[in-house]
Write an enzyme that holds these catalytic residues in place. Structure first.
Site, PDB file in Angstrom:
ATOM      1  N   ASP A 164      -0.012  -7.484   1.448  1.00  0.00           N
ATOM      2  CA  ASP A 164       0.498  -6.119   1.608  1.00  0.00           C
ATOM      3  C   ASP A 164       2.024  -6.109   1.742  1.00  0.00           C
ATOM      4  O   ASP A 164       2.575  -5.798   2.793  1.00  0.00           O
ATOM      5  CB  ASP A 164      -0.177  -5.443   2.817  1.00  0.00           C
ATOM      6  CG  ASP A 164       0.013  -3.939   2.809  1.00  0.00           C
ATOM      7  OD1 ASP A 164       0.500  -3.405   1.787  1.00  0.00           O
ATOM      8  OD2 ASP A 164      -0.326  -3.296   3.822  1.00  0.00           O
TER       9      ASP A 164
ATOM     10  N   GLN B  72       0.596   5.998  11.484  1.00  0.00           N
ATOM     11  CA  GLN B  72       0.728   6.458  10.103  1.00  0.00           C
ATOM     12  C   GLN B  72       2.170   6.903   9.811  1.00  0.00           C
ATOM     13  O   GLN B  72       2.761   7.674  10.574  1.00  0.00           O
ATOM     14  CB  GLN B  72      -0.262   7.595   9.826  1.00  0.00           C
ATOM     15  CG  GLN B  72      -1.581   7.116   9.243  1.00  0.00           C
ATOM     16  CD  GLN B  72      -2.288   6.069  10.081  1.00  0.00           C
ATOM     17  OE1 GLN B  72      -2.279   6.151  11.293  1.00  0.00           O
ATOM     18  NE2 GLN B  72      -2.899   5.097   9.442  1.00  0.00           N
ATOM     19  N   GLY B  73       2.706   6.420   8.706  1.00  0.00           N
ATOM     20  CA  GLY B  73       4.091   6.726   8.339  1.00  0.00           C
ATOM     21  C   GLY B  73       5.061   5.620   8.728  1.00  0.00           C
ATOM     22  O   GLY B  73       6.207   5.623   8.294  1.00  0.00           O
ATOM     23  N   ASP B  74       4.608   4.706   9.571  1.00  0.00           N
ATOM     24  CA  ASP B  74       5.428   3.530   9.908  1.00  0.00           C
ATOM     25  C   ASP B  74       5.178   2.391   8.933  1.00  0.00           C
ATOM     26  O   ASP B  74       5.929   1.407   8.897  1.00  0.00           O
ATOM     27  CB  ASP B  74       5.119   3.036  11.325  1.00  0.00           C
ATOM     28  CG  ASP B  74       5.573   4.020  12.387  1.00  0.00           C
ATOM     29  OD1 ASP B  74       6.655   4.609  12.218  1.00  0.00           O
ATOM     30  OD2 ASP B  74       4.850   4.196  13.380  1.00  0.00           O
ATOM     31  N   SER B  75       4.115   2.493   8.153  1.00  0.00           N
ATOM     32  CA  SER B  75       3.772   1.442   7.198  1.00  0.00           C
ATOM     33  C   SER B  75       4.968   1.036   6.355  1.00  0.00           C
ATOM     34  O   SER B  75       5.770   1.879   5.954  1.00  0.00           O
ATOM     35  CB  SER B  75       2.681   1.923   6.243  1.00  0.00           C
ATOM     36  OG  SER B  75       1.433   1.742   6.823  1.00  0.00           O
TER      37      SER B  75
ATOM     38  N   HIS C 251       0.816  -1.224   0.000  1.00  0.00           N
ATOM     39  CA  HIS C 251       0.000   0.000   0.000  1.00  0.00           C
ATOM     40  C   HIS C 251       0.851   1.277   0.000  1.00  0.00           C
ATOM     41  O   HIS C 251       0.295   2.369  -0.099  1.00  0.00           O
ATOM     42  CB  HIS C 251      -1.033  -0.017   1.131  1.00  0.00           C
ATOM     43  CG  HIS C 251      -0.541   0.367   2.486  1.00  0.00           C
ATOM     44  ND1 HIS C 251      -0.238  -0.556   3.462  1.00  0.00           N
ATOM     45  CD2 HIS C 251      -0.313   1.578   3.044  1.00  0.00           C
ATOM     46  CE1 HIS C 251       0.152   0.084   4.557  1.00  0.00           C
ATOM     47  NE2 HIS C 251       0.115   1.374   4.337  1.00  0.00           N
TER      48      HIS C 251
END
Ligand code: ARG
Length: 266
Positions: free
Chosen positions: A122, A211-214, A78
């Site tokens: 993912d 969010q942003g660690d994905s 993603h």
């Protein structure tokens, strides 16, 4: 794939888009955390020491990743837009401080997005324009032997739900949560047990990726005390909420697919 999952994926992409815009506007200049933020983080963690997780990579679209080989970064599907030649991604490695003058940067040349995504799957691979030869890579789990226990997560993502991206790499430990318990959480009925692994403090929350660690790794020690990657930060309902675990791509499920995709990258 349930509508809830689709909505989550869209939310994740929108968030990444926002992070990318922020990153583009500010370059690498993610604001230094105010003193009050020091010691509070990924969410509920602490700052990583320089060199502690040499395989950690920050990607310019606002995601994390890990060095799978010196020239291949493993991240989340993603976080990327598809499969093919792609010279738009910058990878930053070798530093906890994204503004450090000793940071190592590489440009992407090719992206492989897992073919099954967005129905699970993912994960993605990013080929770099030249190898980073002086940093340790992170081996991936090839069996379920390490898919339990306590995991470490790390990233430059938000240190509070809805908060800003971080300049300094943060780390935290999160306990394994069973698929059965995870699936019982509100909004988690679409959990794909064979492809996803959950972690966090079930009762109290407080520690999580955000969010942003994905795309960044979730990892633990193997029997030789070496780090092994068991997860890829994927999604969650909010961040660090009680009874709303972090969900990670179960790397062991995809280990052979990842290896063969890596072997045939152009
Ligand atoms: N989808 C998020 C990202 O794009 C990662 C969210 C992780 N959330 C969580 N509660 N663990 O960065």
């Amino acid at each position: 794939m349930s509508r809830i999952r689709s909505a989550l994926r869209r939310t994740a992409l929108v968030t990444i888009g926002a992070a990318a815009v922020f990153g583009a506007a500010a370059g690498q200049a993610v604001a230094a955390p105010p003193p009050s933020d020091v010691g509070v983080q990924v969410i509920g963690g602490t700052r990583a020491a320089q060199g502690e997780f040499p395989f950690m990579v920050r990607l310019s679209m606002g995601c994390g990743g890990a060095l799978y080989t010196p020239s291949i970064v493993l991240t989340a599907a993603h976080c990327v837009s598809g499969t093919g030649n792609n010279t738009s991604i910058t990878a930053t490695a070798g530093v906890v401080d994204l503004q450090s003058s000793s940071r190592i940067t590489r440009r992407s040349t090719y992206v492989h997005q897992a073919p099954g995504y967005p129905n699970g799957d993912d994960w993605a691979l990013i080929k770099l324009n030249s190898p980073i030869t002086n940093l340790a890579t992170l081996p991936i789990a090839t069996s379920t032997a390490f898919d339990s226990g306590t995991f470490t997560v790390a990233g430059w993502g938000a240190a509070t739900e809805g908060g800003g991206q971080q300049r300094f790499l943060l780390k935290a430990n999160v306990p394994f949560i069973s698929d059965t318990q995870c699936r019982s959480a509100s909004g988690y009925s679409g959990l794909i047990a064979a492809e996803e692994i959950c972690a966090g403090n079930w009762n109290s929350g407080g520690v999580d990726t955000c969010q942003g660690d994905s795309g960044g790794p979730m990892f633990r020690r193997n029997n030789n005390n070496a780090w092994v990657q068991v997860g890829i930060t994927s999604w969650g309902i909010g961040c660090a909420r009680p009874q709303a675990p972090g969900v990670y791509t179960q790397v062991s499920t995809f280990a052979s697919a990842i290896a063969s995709a890596a072997a045939s990258l152009p």
